[in-house]
Motif scaffolding. Structure first.
Motif, short mmCIF file in Angstrom:
data_model
loop_
_atom_site.label_atom_id
_atom_site.label_comp_id
_atom_site.label_asym_id
_atom_site.label_seq_id
_atom_site.Cartn_x
_atom_site.Cartn_y
_atom_site.Cartn_z
N SER A 1 34.11 37.23 24.36
CA SER A 1 34.73 36.13 25.10
C SER A 1 34.27 34.86 24.41
CB SER A 1 34.30 36.22 26.56
OG SER A 1 34.45 34.98 27.18
N VAL B 1 30.58 39.67 26.54
CA VAL B 1 30.45 40.06 27.94
C VAL B 1 30.24 41.57 27.97
CG1 VAL B 1 31.57 40.15 30.19
CG2 VAL B 1 32.00 38.21 28.65
N ALA C 1 30.70 44.32 30.01
CA ALA C 1 31.39 44.66 31.26
C ALA C 1 30.90 45.98 31.83
CB ALA C 1 32.89 44.71 31.04
N ALA D 1 31.81 44.37 43.86
CA ALA D 1 32.25 42.99 43.92
C ALA D 1 33.24 42.71 42.80
CB ALA D 1 31.06 42.05 43.79
N SER D 2 33.98 41.63 42.96
CA SER D 2 34.92 41.21 41.92
C SER D 2 34.15 40.89 40.63
CB SER D 2 35.69 39.99 42.41
OG SER D 2 36.58 39.58 41.43
N GLY D 3 34.62 41.38 39.51
CA GLY D 3 33.95 41.13 38.24
C GLY D 3 32.83 42.11 37.94
N1 LIG Z 1 39.80 41.34 28.21
C1 LIG Z 1 38.65 40.79 28.61
N2 LIG Z 1 38.06 39.89 27.82
C2 LIG Z 1 36.89 39.31 28.17
N3 LIG Z 1 36.23 39.63 29.31
C3 LIG Z 1 36.77 40.53 30.14
C4 LIG Z 1 38.02 41.16 29.82
N4 LIG Z 1 38.31 42.02 30.82
C5 LIG Z 1 37.30 41.93 31.71
N5 LIG Z 1 36.37 41.03 31.31
C6 LIG Z 1 35.12 40.71 31.99
O1 LIG Z 1 34.45 41.91 32.26
C7 LIG Z 1 33.87 41.86 33.54
C8 LIG Z 1 34.34 42.99 34.39
O2 LIG Z 1 35.74 42.77 34.69
P1 LIG Z 1 36.59 43.78 35.55
O3 LIG Z 1 36.35 45.14 35.03
O4 LIG Z 1 38.00 43.31 35.54
O5 LIG Z 1 35.99 43.60 36.99
P2 LIG Z 1 36.54 44.03 38.42
O6 LIG Z 1 37.78 44.85 38.17
O7 LIG Z 1 35.46 44.78 39.03
O8 LIG Z 1 36.86 42.77 39.13
C9 LIG Z 1 34.19 40.49 34.13
O9 LIG Z 1 33.11 39.64 33.90
C10 LIG Z 1 35.38 40.05 33.33
O10 LIG Z 1 35.40 38.65 33.20
#
Ligand SMILES: Nc1ncnc2c1ncn2[C@@H]1O[C@H](COP(=O)(O)OP(=O)(O)O)[C@@H](O)[C@H]1O
Ligand SMILES: [Mg+2]
Lengths: 245, 408
Positions: free
Chosen positions: A15, A20, A22, A41-43
């Motif tokens: 990012s 990040v 994840a 939680a979200s994220g």
């Molecule tokens: N394509 C991406 N590029 C950069 N960061 C990402 C991307 N997809 C998800 N993230 C990051 O990875 C983390 C997990 O995201 P995500 O799996 O969508 O969480 P959730 O579905 O539990 O809300 C978050 O911090 C999100 O910002």
């Protein structure tokens, strides 16, 4: 042998200049016939986990075995074939093709499987009948309610008879009654056909319907508990009372 | 999945998608329509013109030549003016080793009538050799006699058009025709030759012995003629024949060295080369304009396909999620572009056929859209589809399913 075996799976996203993380060191086994709710939680990394389980994305580290086969390093085309054969998807936003009939939407996975037009039609009609939409074959998504659209999506996920259905917040756009209806449908499929369902949700009452609840936090699995007695969605519907749809 | 099946199902998808985006498909196809119509029309015109030239040249006869006078300032010419080209010249040319036949020719337009029927026709005064050179065949009756050929007589041979217009298809042989102020007996009719490729009616002719022509229709200086028609040995090189003709005529006209020819010799070959060169240049010019319009149409298709891919990103994501491979997506969009172009191409070819047909009707030229032109048009339009559809299709196929799904 478990249907799903994740071992030390990690996923990084670039990012900007930062990375990040994840998912971090996720170990997870899911057996055939389980109904797993993923909460967090979200994220926290739920969608990232689901994308990897669904072979839409590849883990940065670790290995993913699906039905005994390591799919973590496969090419895009190989993963497309895995998705077509082994996985059905149900999305929060339904993701049906617009201006396309319910029947055609449900036929789509079979198109990419090379099934003949006649067999495609027959199987799609059967799948739509199973979700209670036998009388809506020619309707386009715009002519269907949210709950009906999600049921079309479930029919599309099931038409290829996959062992695994992945649902990322499938009830997020639905009202309570419709959510319970969708859930009752999934529960019945798990019970009657031995389907494996992994479902992401925010709602505790939905998660309570699963036989197992996996809690994700900060890219790790924080808790993984079996539910002694899952709630029957059909009973929730009865309690709601009133006329069904 | 077999590749044919893959192609078929991609084609079906493309068909559905083209149908669903109606007006846009139409507008996109319009660019191709214009381009293909332009190419088809140009090819048809080129072919028609080539046929016309070919026909004109062929109707001159095999290994044919013509000699015409050419005006030059002749120094020292005094007293009675010498006619530039004479009957005697024509006779002398038969002496050339490679020349087989030579016919003098005087030509004019005239009114001709039979009873109450009346029309205008071309009249040729010539010798019997003319019929050999042109390979014109008698249908009914006969040619005039050798005697009439040398001293003239009140006889004529007429073409099919006159048979029809004056005699309503009846038998003209032996009938008397009023031609200008003279009365001539029809001794023979000619086999129909049809319109010349430029629309001139070759059957609307009267042929009379040269002496008759000069005496009754076209008085000239003694021996004067308009041109000499010749046929040479089919084996003889045109340059050699021209050389022989030139030598004989220079001698007869007493042209000293260094003085220009007072006549011009043209071979069939020369006509062909000259006219084909003109048409070649024209065709290249028109074709390049038509090609540019096709390219513009192709860029239009690429533009629309790029927009379409951007708009349908989510659709592509859905398809990928449920199992479409890169090739599936690539083919879907590629075939969509090809289909658009083919539709435009078909409509364009149709338009061209109408335009060319109308043009042919107007001018009387023999014009039509050939299978070759049609094939070229459709092959070109699908080629354009592949060429300009590839980039958008590849862009669609290279999408990442997660990102494609995530976008509205
Ligand atoms: N394509 C991406 N590029 C950069 N960061 C990402 C991307 N997809 C998800 N993230 C990051 O990875 C983390 C997990 O995201 P995500 O799996 O969508 O969480 P959730 O579905 O539990 O809300 C978050 O911090 C999100 O910002
Ligand atoms: Mg999410």
């Amino acid at each position: 042998m478990a249907l799903i075996e994740l071992s030390k799976v990690g996923k990084d996203y670039a990012s900007g200049p930062e990375v990040v993380r994840a998912l971090k060191e996720v170990d997870l086994e899911i057996g055939a016939g389980e109904f797993v709710a993923v909460i967090g939680a979200s994220g926290s990394g739920k969608s990232t986990l689901m994308n990897i389980l669904g072979c839409l994305d590849r883990p940065t580290r670790g290995s993913y075995r699906l039905a005994g086969v390591d799919v973590s390093g496969r090419s895009a085309d190989a993963r497309a074939i895995v998705r077509n054969r082994l996985i059905g998807f149900v999305f929060q936003g339904f993701n049906l093709l617009p201006r396309t009939t319910a029947l055609e939407n449900v036929e789509l996975p079979l198109v990419y499987r090379g099934v003949s037009a006649r067999a495609r039609r027959r199987r799609a009609i059967a799948a739509l009948a199973k979700v209670g939409l036998a009388d809506r074959l020619g309707h386009s998504p715009a002519q269907l309610s949210g709950g009906q659209q999600q049921r079309v999506a479930i029919a599309r996920a099931l038409v290829t008879d996959p062992p695994l259905v992945l649902a990322d917040e499938p009830t997020g756009n639905l009202d309570t009654r419709t959510s319970y209806e969708v859930l009752a449908l999934l529960q019945a499929l798990v019970r009657d056909r031995g389907l494996t369902v992994v479902l992401v949700t925010h709602e505790p009452d939905i998660a309570a319907c699963a036989s197992r609840v996996v809690t994700v936090r900060d890219g790790r699995i924080q808790a993984d508990e079996r539910t002694a007695e899952p709630t029957r969605a059909a009973r929730l519907l009865e309690e709601l009372g009133g006329a069904p749809e | 999945m077999s590749s044919l099946r893959l192609l078929l199902s991609a084609f079906r998808l493309a068909l559905v998608s083209v149908r669903k985006s109606g007006v846009r498909s139409l507008l996109t196809a319009l660019g191709i329509l214009i381009g293909v119509a332009a190419v088809t029309i140009v090819v048809a015109l080129g072919e028609g013109a080539t046929r016309a030239v070919q026909g004109t040249i062929d109707s001159m006869g095999e290994n044919a030549f013509t000699v015409t006078p050419r005006s030059v300032a002749r120094s020292g010419a005094r007293g009675q003016r010498v006619p530039p080209l004479t009957e005697a010249d024509a006779a002398a040319l038969t002496e050339a080793p490679t020349v087989r036949h030579a016919a003098p020719l005087l030509s004019s337009l005239t009114q001709v009538s039979y009873r109450e029927n009346n029309t205008a026709a071309e009249i040729y005064g010539t010798s019997l050799a003319f019929f050999d050179i042109r390979a014109w065949k008698v249908d009914d009756g006969a040619l005039w006699s050798p005697e009439a050929d040398s001293i003239g007589g009140s006889v004529c041979v007429i073409g099919r058009t006159l048979v029809q217009e004056l005699f309503d298809g009846g038998d003209p042989v032996g009938q008397l025709l009023r031609i200008g102020r003279a009365t001539l007996r029809v001794v023979g009719t000619l086999e129909p030759k049809g319109r010349s490729p430029f629309g001139q009616d070759q059957d609307n002719v009267i042929l009379v012995p040269l002496a008759t022509m000069r005496a009754k229709f076209y008085p000239t200086a003694p021996g004067q003629i308009h041109r000499v028609l010749l046929s040479a040995d089919p084996e003889a090189r045109p340059a050699r024949v021209t050389e022989e003709i030139t030598q004989i005529l220079r001698q007869r006209h007493r042209l000293p060295d260094g003085v220009e020819n007072d006549f011009r010799v043209r071979s069939q070959e020369e006509f062909r080369a000259m006219q084909q060169q003109v048409f070649g240049v024209l065709e290249v010019l028109l074709l390049s304009i038509a090609t540019i319009s096709l390219l513009v149409g192709g860029i239009g298709v690429m533009n629309i396909m790029l927009v379409s891919v951007a708009e349908r990103t989510r659709e592509i994501g859905i398809r990928m999620a449920i199992g479409a491979r890169e090739l599936d997506i690539l083919l879907q969009f590629l075939l969509e572009a090809v289909l658009l172009c083919l539709l435009g191409g078909l409509a364009g070819a149709l338009l061209a056929a109408l335009a060319v047909g109308g043009f042919g009707q107007l001018t009387g030229w023999d014009m039509r859209v050939s299978w070759r032109a049609l094939t070229v048009a459709l092959a070109t339009s699908s080629g354009i589809g592949v060429l300009f559809g590839f980039l958008p299709a590849r862009r669609a196929a290279a999408l990442d399913p997660i990102q494609a799904l995530g976008r509205e």
